[in-house]
Design a protein around this motif. Structure first.
Motif, PDB file in Angstrom:
ATOM      1  N   LYS A 157       3.317 -10.643   2.166  1.00  0.00           N
ATOM      2  CA  LYS A 157       3.402 -10.151   0.892  1.00  0.00           C
ATOM      3  C   LYS A 157       2.076 -10.169   0.316  1.00  0.00           C
ATOM      4  CE  LYS A 157       8.184 -10.315  -0.588  1.00  0.00           C
ATOM      5  NZ  LYS A 157       9.248 -11.018  -1.402  1.00  0.00           N
ATOM      6  N   ALA A 158       1.399 -11.534   0.307  1.00  0.00           N
ATOM      7  CA  ALA A 158       0.111 -11.461  -0.321  1.00  0.00           C
ATOM      8  C   ALA A 158      -0.834 -10.729   0.305  1.00  0.00           C
ATOM      9  CB  ALA A 158      -0.338 -12.979  -0.268  1.00  0.00           C
ATOM     10  N   LEU A 159      -0.804 -10.606   1.683  1.00  0.00           N
ATOM     11  CA  LEU A 159      -1.572  -9.900   2.357  1.00  0.00           C
ATOM     12  C   LEU A 159      -1.474  -8.215   2.213  1.00  0.00           C
ATOM     13  CD1 LEU A 159      -3.949  -9.389   4.798  1.00  0.00           C
ATOM     14  CD2 LEU A 159      -1.698  -9.088   6.227  1.00  0.00           C
ATOM     15  N   ILE A 160      -0.386  -7.859   2.061  1.00  0.00           N
ATOM     16  CA  ILE A 160       0.023  -6.558   2.045  1.00  0.00           C
ATOM     17  C   ILE A 160      -0.443  -5.998   0.310  1.00  0.00           C
ATOM     18  CG2 ILE A 160       1.798  -4.770   1.746  1.00  0.00           C
ATOM     19  CD1 ILE A 160       2.753  -6.054   4.262  1.00  0.00           C
ATOM     20  N   HIS A 161      -0.046  -6.900  -0.418  1.00  0.00           N
ATOM     21  CA  HIS A 161      -0.499  -6.236  -1.608  1.00  0.00           C
ATOM     22  C   HIS A 161      -1.807  -6.494  -2.413  1.00  0.00           C
ATOM     23  CE1 HIS A 161       3.895  -5.397  -2.782  1.00  0.00           C
ATOM     24  NE2 HIS A 161       4.315  -6.450  -2.021  1.00  0.00           N
TER      25      HIS A 161
END
Length: 189
Positions: A157-161
């Motif tokens: 989630k951190a990577l994508i957002h």
């Protein structure tokens, strides 16, 4: 009697759309360029398809190693779809010259480097199925919640957002580098 009553109407069926979820491993050609240049060229290639080809991007993520892609297209074969993307990338590389990185001291222009075009004749991507369901949901605008803590999901989630080359920007209301079409139905496939 009206003239329109004698005209028979022929129903033309819409072409059947195929949904593809693929992970494309970027080949060695990426090593010749700066990372941002490679990501930008891939984003430009995804945005610049002919109007004659039905190619609706539902989600994407471009990283330094892979292109994760969820699309709906009239192409039944994943290989044909990827080949069309590769043709666009080669066209963009030829028309948007960038200095190649040969080593840290020397650079040369693409037009003068035959080694690069040999690499470009090979397939630019290796095709793998995209099997990470959480990744597919996140790049297509869905939320993923689990009843327990999952460190891998939190990192994903951190990577994508926070990634500049990801469709999550579009689904959060921002402007992303690739033109795409949102999934509009309530039951996302």
């Amino acid at each position: 009697m009206k003239n329109n009553e004698n005209i028979s109407k022929i129903a033309i069926a819409k072409p059947q759309l195929q949904r593809h979820k693929v992970k494309l491993k970027i080949g060695n050609w990426k090593n010749h360029f700066d990372l941002n240049y490679v990501n930008t060229i891939i984003a430009m290639a995804l945005s610049d398809f002919d109007d004659n080809i039905s190619f609706d991007i539902k989600g994407y993520l471009i990283t330094s190693q892979n292109l994760y892609l969820v699309v709906q297209t009239t192409e039944k074969s994943i290989e044909k779809m990827v080949h069309k993307i590769e043709i666009k990338i080669i066209f963009l590389l030829k028309n948007n010259p960038q200095k190649l990185k040969e080593n840290r001291r020397e650079t040369s222009f693409i037009a003068d480097d035959e080694n690069f075009f040999y690499e470009a004749r090979k397939p630019l991507f290796k095709i793998y199925p995209l099997e990470n369901g959480h990744l597919v949901k996140l790049i297509t605008g869905e939320k993923v919640t689990l009843p327990y803590f999952d460190r891998d999901l939190k990192e994903l989630k951190a990577l994508i957002h926070n990634h500049p080359f990801c469709s999550a920007i579009h689904y959060l209301g921002g402007i992303d580098p690739v033109e795409m079409e949102e999934i509009k139905d309530s039951k996302k496939q």
